[in-house]
Design a protein around this motif. Structure first.
Motif, PDB file in Angstrom:
ATOM      1  N   CYS A 152     -30.142  48.388 -65.154  1.00  0.00           N
ATOM      2  CA  CYS A 152     -29.603  47.658 -66.299  1.00  0.00           C
ATOM      3  C   CYS A 152     -28.076  47.662 -66.209  1.00  0.00           C
ATOM      4  CB  CYS A 152     -30.069  48.319 -67.588  1.00  0.00           C
ATOM      5  SG  CYS A 152     -29.411  47.559 -69.070  1.00  0.00           S
TER       6      CYS A 152
ATOM      7  N   GLN B 206     -26.048  47.254 -68.725  1.00  0.00           N
ATOM      8  CA  GLN B 206     -25.461  47.857 -69.922  1.00  0.00           C
ATOM      9  C   GLN B 206     -25.526  49.385 -69.886  1.00  0.00           C
ATOM     10  OE1 GLN B 206     -23.979  46.175 -72.436  1.00  0.00           O
ATOM     11  NE2 GLN B 206     -24.290  44.273 -71.316  1.00  0.00           N
ATOM     12  N   CYS B 207     -26.750  49.929 -69.636  1.00  0.00           N
ATOM     13  CA  CYS B 207     -26.935  51.378 -69.756  1.00  0.00           C
ATOM     14  C   CYS B 207     -27.223  52.065 -68.427  1.00  0.00           C
ATOM     15  CB  CYS B 207     -28.047  51.685 -70.742  1.00  0.00           C
ATOM     16  SG  CYS B 207     -29.667  51.084 -70.236  1.00  0.00           S
TER      17      CYS B 207
ATOM     18  N   MET C  55     -36.275  42.541 -69.746  1.00  0.00           N
ATOM     19  CA  MET C  55     -35.274  43.189 -70.581  1.00  0.00           C
ATOM     20  C   MET C  55     -35.372  44.699 -70.414  1.00  0.00           C
ATOM     21  SD  MET C  55     -36.663  43.233 -74.376  1.00  0.00           S
ATOM     22  CE  MET C  55     -37.940  44.391 -74.770  1.00  0.00           C
ATOM     23  N   CYS C  56     -34.281  45.383 -70.684  1.00  0.00           N
ATOM     24  CA  CYS C  56     -34.238  46.840 -70.589  1.00  0.00           C
ATOM     25  C   CYS C  56     -34.928  47.421 -71.815  1.00  0.00           C
ATOM     26  CB  CYS C  56     -32.798  47.325 -70.512  1.00  0.00           C
ATOM     27  SG  CYS C  56     -32.660  49.111 -70.413  1.00  0.00           S
TER      28      CYS C  56
ATOM     29  N   CYS D 157     -32.131  49.926 -73.917  1.00  0.00           N
ATOM     30  CA  CYS D 157     -31.042  49.402 -74.747  1.00  0.00           C
ATOM     31  C   CYS D 157     -31.361  48.047 -75.377  1.00  0.00           C
ATOM     32  CB  CYS D 157     -29.751  49.307 -73.938  1.00  0.00           C
ATOM     33  SG  CYS D 157     -29.833  48.156 -72.568  1.00  0.00           S
TER      34      CYS D 157
ATOM     35  N   TYR E  17     -31.219  44.986 -73.916  1.00  0.00           N
ATOM     36  CA  TYR E  17     -30.398  43.891 -73.405  1.00  0.00           C
ATOM     37  C   TYR E  17     -31.118  43.154 -72.285  1.00  0.00           C
ATOM     38  CZ  TYR E  17     -26.050  44.839 -75.843  1.00  0.00           C
ATOM     39  OH  TYR E  17     -25.081  44.982 -76.802  1.00  0.00           O
ATOM     40  N   TYR E  18     -30.878  41.856 -72.193  1.00  0.00           N
ATOM     41  CA  TYR E  18     -31.342  41.050 -71.069  1.00  0.00           C
ATOM     42  C   TYR E  18     -30.269  40.038 -70.738  1.00  0.00           C
ATOM     43  CZ  TYR E  18     -33.864  37.735 -68.204  1.00  0.00           C
ATOM     44  OH  TYR E  18     -34.243  36.904 -67.186  1.00  0.00           O
ATOM     45  N   ASN E  19     -29.835  40.027 -69.506  1.00  0.00           N
ATOM     46  CA  ASN E  19     -28.853  39.069 -69.003  1.00  0.00           C
ATOM     47  C   ASN E  19     -27.552  39.108 -69.815  1.00  0.00           C
ATOM     48  OD1 ASN E  19     -28.029  37.216 -67.173  1.00  0.00           O
ATOM     49  ND2 ASN E  19     -29.064  35.466 -68.114  1.00  0.00           N
ATOM     50  N   GLY E  20     -27.140  40.310 -70.217  1.00  0.00           N
ATOM     51  CA  GLY E  20     -25.870  40.484 -70.899  1.00  0.00           C
ATOM     52  C   GLY E  20     -25.878  40.228 -72.395  1.00  0.00           C
ATOM     53  N   ARG E  21     -27.040  39.980 -73.005  1.00  0.00           N
ATOM     54  CA  ARG E  21     -27.065  39.785 -74.453  1.00  0.00           C
ATOM     55  C   ARG E  21     -28.211  40.577 -75.081  1.00  0.00           C
ATOM     56  NH1 ARG E  21     -30.553  34.849 -75.181  1.00  0.00           N
ATOM     57  NH2 ARG E  21     -31.066  34.362 -73.053  1.00  0.00           N
ATOM     58  N   LYS E  22     -28.035  40.926 -76.342  1.00  0.00           N
ATOM     59  CA  LYS E  22     -28.999  41.737 -77.078  1.00  0.00           C
ATOM     60  C   LYS E  22     -30.217  40.892 -77.409  1.00  0.00           C
ATOM     61  CE  LYS E  22     -29.609  45.639 -79.337  1.00  0.00           C
ATOM     62  NZ  LYS E  22     -29.806  46.868 -78.659  1.00  0.00           N
TER      63      LYS E  22
END
Length: 71
Positions: A30, A32-33, A42-43, A46, A48-53
């Motif tokens: 990931c 983000q984390c 998606m993770c 955290c 997130y997927y592709n830089g967005r929540k």
């Protein structure tokens, strides 16, 4: 009902079953984390997927409930 005339040889049997093995899934990280997760998913840590929540995780949901109870 169809019945085979001859016994299938071990070679032919194994060639037929060559695609039945267990496949290893690719694992990425990931952005983000830095947790391990499947690519194009998606993770789960955290959310997130592709830089967005994308979703609110369980830990965030718990902290939101605590904040609303306190105030």
């Amino acid at each position: 009902m169809a019945v085979p005339k001859k016994k299938t040889s071990y070679s032919r049997q194994r060639m037929r079953r060559s695609h039945d093995h267990i496949k290893i899934h690719p694992v990425g990280t990931c952005k983000q984390c830095s947790e391990s997760c499947f690519p194009h998913h998606m993770c789960l840590k955290c959310g997130y997927y592709n830089g967005r929540k994308v979703i609110i995780t369980k830990a965030e949901r718990r902290s939101l409930k605590r904040n609303t109870k306190e105030s």
